[in-house]
Design an enzyme around this catalytic site. Structure first.
Site, PDB file in Angstrom:
ATOM      1  N   VAL A   1       0.938  -1.156  -0.079  1.00 30.19           N
ATOM      2  CA  VAL A   1       0.098   0.010  -0.105  1.00 30.19           C
ATOM      3  C   VAL A   1       0.947   1.114   0.123  1.00 30.19           C
ATOM      4  CG1 VAL A   1      -1.712   1.417   1.063  1.00 30.19           C
ATOM      5  CG2 VAL A   1      -1.773  -1.284   1.407  1.00 30.19           C
ATOM      6  N   CYS A   2       0.576   2.269  -0.600  1.00 26.61           N
ATOM      7  CA  CYS A   2       1.325   3.675  -0.464  1.00 26.61           C
ATOM      8  C   CYS A   2       0.060   4.711  -0.623  1.00 26.61           C
ATOM      9  CB  CYS A   2       2.114   3.773  -1.382  1.00 26.61           C
ATOM     10  SG  CYS A   2       1.566   3.965  -3.259  1.00 26.61           S
ATOM     11  N   ARG A   3       0.326   6.031  -1.130  1.00 31.67           N
ATOM     12  CA  ARG A   3      -0.752   7.143  -1.137  1.00 31.67           C
ATOM     13  C   ARG A   3      -1.572   6.695  -2.209  1.00 31.67           C
ATOM     14  NH1 ARG A   3      -0.581  11.094  -4.081  1.00 31.67           N
ATOM     15  NH2 ARG A   3      -1.600  13.128  -3.939  1.00 31.67           N
TER      16      ARG A   3
ATOM     17  N   MET B   1      -3.950   4.812  -0.555  1.00 31.46           N
ATOM     18  CA  MET B   1      -4.546   5.086   0.735  1.00 31.46           C
ATOM     19  C   MET B   1      -5.776   6.305   0.127  1.00 31.46           C
ATOM     20  SD  MET B   1      -4.171   3.434   3.372  1.00 31.46           S
ATOM     21  CE  MET B   1      -4.770   4.676   4.612  1.00 31.46           C
TER      22      MET B   1
END
Length: 98
Positions: free
Chosen positions: A62-64, A90
């Site tokens: 997961v990242c932004r 996210m």
């Protein structure tokens, strides 16, 4: 590269599935909120911390927005890990955060 949506991750967590989530955002980004139980390993440190990961487990990255986690997914796949990228990151996450 395998993909999973934020809604699918949220659904699995809601059914008490045990997920191994790695958040590759920077520490300051994670301080604003992360998926409960996610392990923070910033992308720039992943190469140096991948020894902490278990090749027998599956990981969701997961990242932004999904771009850095896609790079991390490619990197870890190349080193024999079973990994899936969470599309949208996210920014698309509507579940609870900690």
């Amino acid at each position: 590269m395998k993909h999973i949506t934020p809604k699918e991750v949220e659904s699995f967590l809601g059914k008490n599935h045990s997920l191994n989530i790695i958040d590759v955002r920077e520490v300051k980004e994670v301080a604003a909120g992360k998926i409960p139980g996610a392990l923070n390993i910033p992308l720039g440190l992943l190469e140096f911390r991948m020894h902490e990961l278990d090749k027998t487990k599956e990981y969701i990255l997961v990242c932004r927005s999904g771009a850095r986690s896609a790079r991390a997914t490619d990197f870890l796949e190349g080193h024999g890990f079973s990994v899936t990228n969470m599309t949208g990151g996210m920014l698309a996450w509507e579940g609870v955060t900690e």
